[in-house]
Design an enzyme around this catalytic site. Sequence first.
Site, PDB file in Angstrom:
ATOM      1  N   LYS A 198     -27.303  14.217 -59.352  1.00  0.00           N
ATOM      2  CA  LYS A 198     -27.060  12.732 -59.218  1.00  0.00           C
ATOM      3  C   LYS A 198     -28.193  12.076 -58.155  1.00  0.00           C
ATOM      4  O   LYS A 198     -27.732  12.020 -56.941  1.00  0.00           O
ATOM      5  CB  LYS A 198     -25.986  11.953 -59.147  1.00  0.00           C
ATOM      6  CG  LYS A 198     -25.979  10.594 -59.696  1.00  0.00           C
ATOM      7  CD  LYS A 198     -24.627   9.564 -59.303  1.00  0.00           C
ATOM      8  CE  LYS A 198     -24.969   8.777 -57.974  1.00  0.00           C
ATOM      9  NZ  LYS A 198     -26.372   8.075 -58.121  1.00  0.00           N
ATOM     10  N   GLU A 273     -22.828  14.968 -45.649  1.00  0.00           N
ATOM     11  CA  GLU A 273     -23.855  14.562 -44.561  1.00  0.00           C
ATOM     12  C   GLU A 273     -24.053  13.130 -44.729  1.00  0.00           C
ATOM     13  O   GLU A 273     -24.830  12.718 -45.536  1.00  0.00           O
ATOM     14  CB  GLU A 273     -24.930  15.508 -45.115  1.00  0.00           C
ATOM     15  CG  GLU A 273     -26.127  15.422 -43.890  1.00  0.00           C
ATOM     16  CD  GLU A 273     -27.077  14.462 -43.829  1.00  0.00           C
ATOM     17  OE1 GLU A 273     -26.732  13.364 -43.109  1.00  0.00           O
ATOM     18  OE2 GLU A 273     -27.938  14.452 -44.503  1.00  0.00           O
ATOM     19  N   CYS A 307     -31.554   9.632 -41.874  1.00  0.00           N
ATOM     20  CA  CYS A 307     -30.171   9.722 -41.308  1.00  0.00           C
ATOM     21  C   CYS A 307     -29.979  10.254 -39.879  1.00  0.00           C
ATOM     22  O   CYS A 307     -28.933   9.663 -38.980  1.00  0.00           O
ATOM     23  CB  CYS A 307     -29.375  10.598 -42.213  1.00  0.00           C
ATOM     24  SG  CYS A 307     -29.839  12.463 -42.405  1.00  0.00           S
ATOM     25  N   GLU A 404     -25.517   1.921 -37.791  1.00  0.00           N
ATOM     26  CA  GLU A 404     -26.685   2.453 -38.295  1.00  0.00           C
ATOM     27  C   GLU A 404     -27.392   1.458 -39.099  1.00  0.00           C
ATOM     28  O   GLU A 404     -26.971   0.857 -40.115  1.00  0.00           O
ATOM     29  CB  GLU A 404     -26.304   3.658 -39.392  1.00  0.00           C
ATOM     30  CG  GLU A 404     -27.522   4.443 -39.963  1.00  0.00           C
ATOM     31  CD  GLU A 404     -27.144   5.380 -40.828  1.00  0.00           C
ATOM     32  OE1 GLU A 404     -27.768   6.460 -40.634  1.00  0.00           O
ATOM     33  OE2 GLU A 404     -26.290   5.417 -41.654  1.00  0.00           O
TER      34      GLU A 404
END
Length: 507
Positions: A198, A273, A307, A404
């Site tokens: 996906k 992750e 990331c 973040e």
Amino acid sequence: MTDTLVTEYFHSWNVPAERAALVSRQVAHWIDGAPVVSGMPIAVSEPSTGGRLTETLEAGVEVVDRAVASARQAFEGSWGALRPLDREALILKLADSLEAHQDELAFLESVDVGKPLSQAFAIDIGGAVDCVRYFAGWATKISGRTGDMAAYDKHFLGLTLRQPVGVVAAIAPWNFPLQTLIWKIGAAFAAGCTVVAKPSEVTPVSTLRLAELITQAGFPNGAFNVVNGTGAVTGAALVSHPGVNKVSFTGSTPSGLRVGTAALQNMTRLTLELGGKSPALVFADSNVDAVVEGLYNGIYFNAGQVCDATSRAIVDVRIYDEVRERLIERATSVHVLPGLDPDSGMGPMVSGAHRAKVMSYIEQARADGLPFALDRSQLHDRGHFVGPVIVEDIPSAHPLWREEIFGPVLALSRADGPGDVVCQARDTRYGLGAAIYSRDIGRVLAAARAIDAGTIYVNGYGFLDPAFPFGGLGMSGFGKDMGAEQMEAYLETKTLLVSGIELGLAG
């Protein structure tokens, strides 16, 4: 489906009609070796113009069921029957195909994500090819072990068997759509698993082309399937599906928590992750040239949409001013331009919604009176651009230090000596990445032991390698992509304990 803004953009850079057609067609699902058109349309924007690029479709429960069933049938049939050497040959053939279509795939990533074409070519697609070739070799290297038992005599024997876990749900993010997906499927194919992928509904274009190339390479139908849609609908149906044996997810920490909760209802294996707020530890004995280039790449590569971006730079006060001034000069000189422009060194945010999120952090910092060393956030009248930003002297409780942002915003901090560098670096709940800058190997090793981070770069940033694992600690998730460690997540271990009596050997 491409609108006028995007058509003009393509025309200005002489994009061939056949290449434009690849990116502007409707992005269908891919099940059992063929496209499937089903579900409500979802518009996909082009980041450099803000125009409509194409549309994808929302896969509901029925489409997800079809994809999982196709993957299960292939796992128990045509794909599962292949010899390891046959799997290795197919995976290598896929690597050759990716390499042969490198220009085309880089174009798809550039216009879908917004990144500079040169970076998409060298890093996204080049890295994907290397990863596929690396994992191809693992297909023939999977083995169990045989040994004497510790608590029994020589008439007993212990064996382990290694087998693929089954159907893998591979959920990829929007910042590196193809490369991150390749990390997941390379290991899955090598282990003998089948895949239901996906992609993000924001960047689905390259995954459809990947599905076509996998089928053309000769993979059995059902070995690789794609379902498109949002996380709330398609993702939820996939990760909670009882026919899925393993979920490998890359994305934000809040999304990862939801994925993990859903998957565990079926005791489905997980690799998560997730997000990061990675520190760069800059000691006074560092090579300043390496520091400046590493800090620049660590936060401005892919426009900060990474990331493990080193979004917190903690610099010893003795070299702070020099690093600060040279970093400002470096970040001021970069050309923030559309991805297809050959002069582009940094592209836009992936979408208008994400740009608004990044800008909200910047505007909050302004409202709070934080000092900006550099503010190039407002650059273009159209598109989703945010230029390089550097903010100094941020309180440790401020969102700019703790959360973040996923954009080109660097939090720059002074540190009073080596101990303070490490102390500030540890001030986070995340543990995805870090970078250490020092000429002293003893100091590097001590700092590496002191900070919680799954991947630590030394005197540089971003040089990931398929032979070594990547993954986080703490709120950055668990499990690994790449390396021998990733193979473990796609394999079952069965233990056989053999009695000599049953073999007629006793006495």
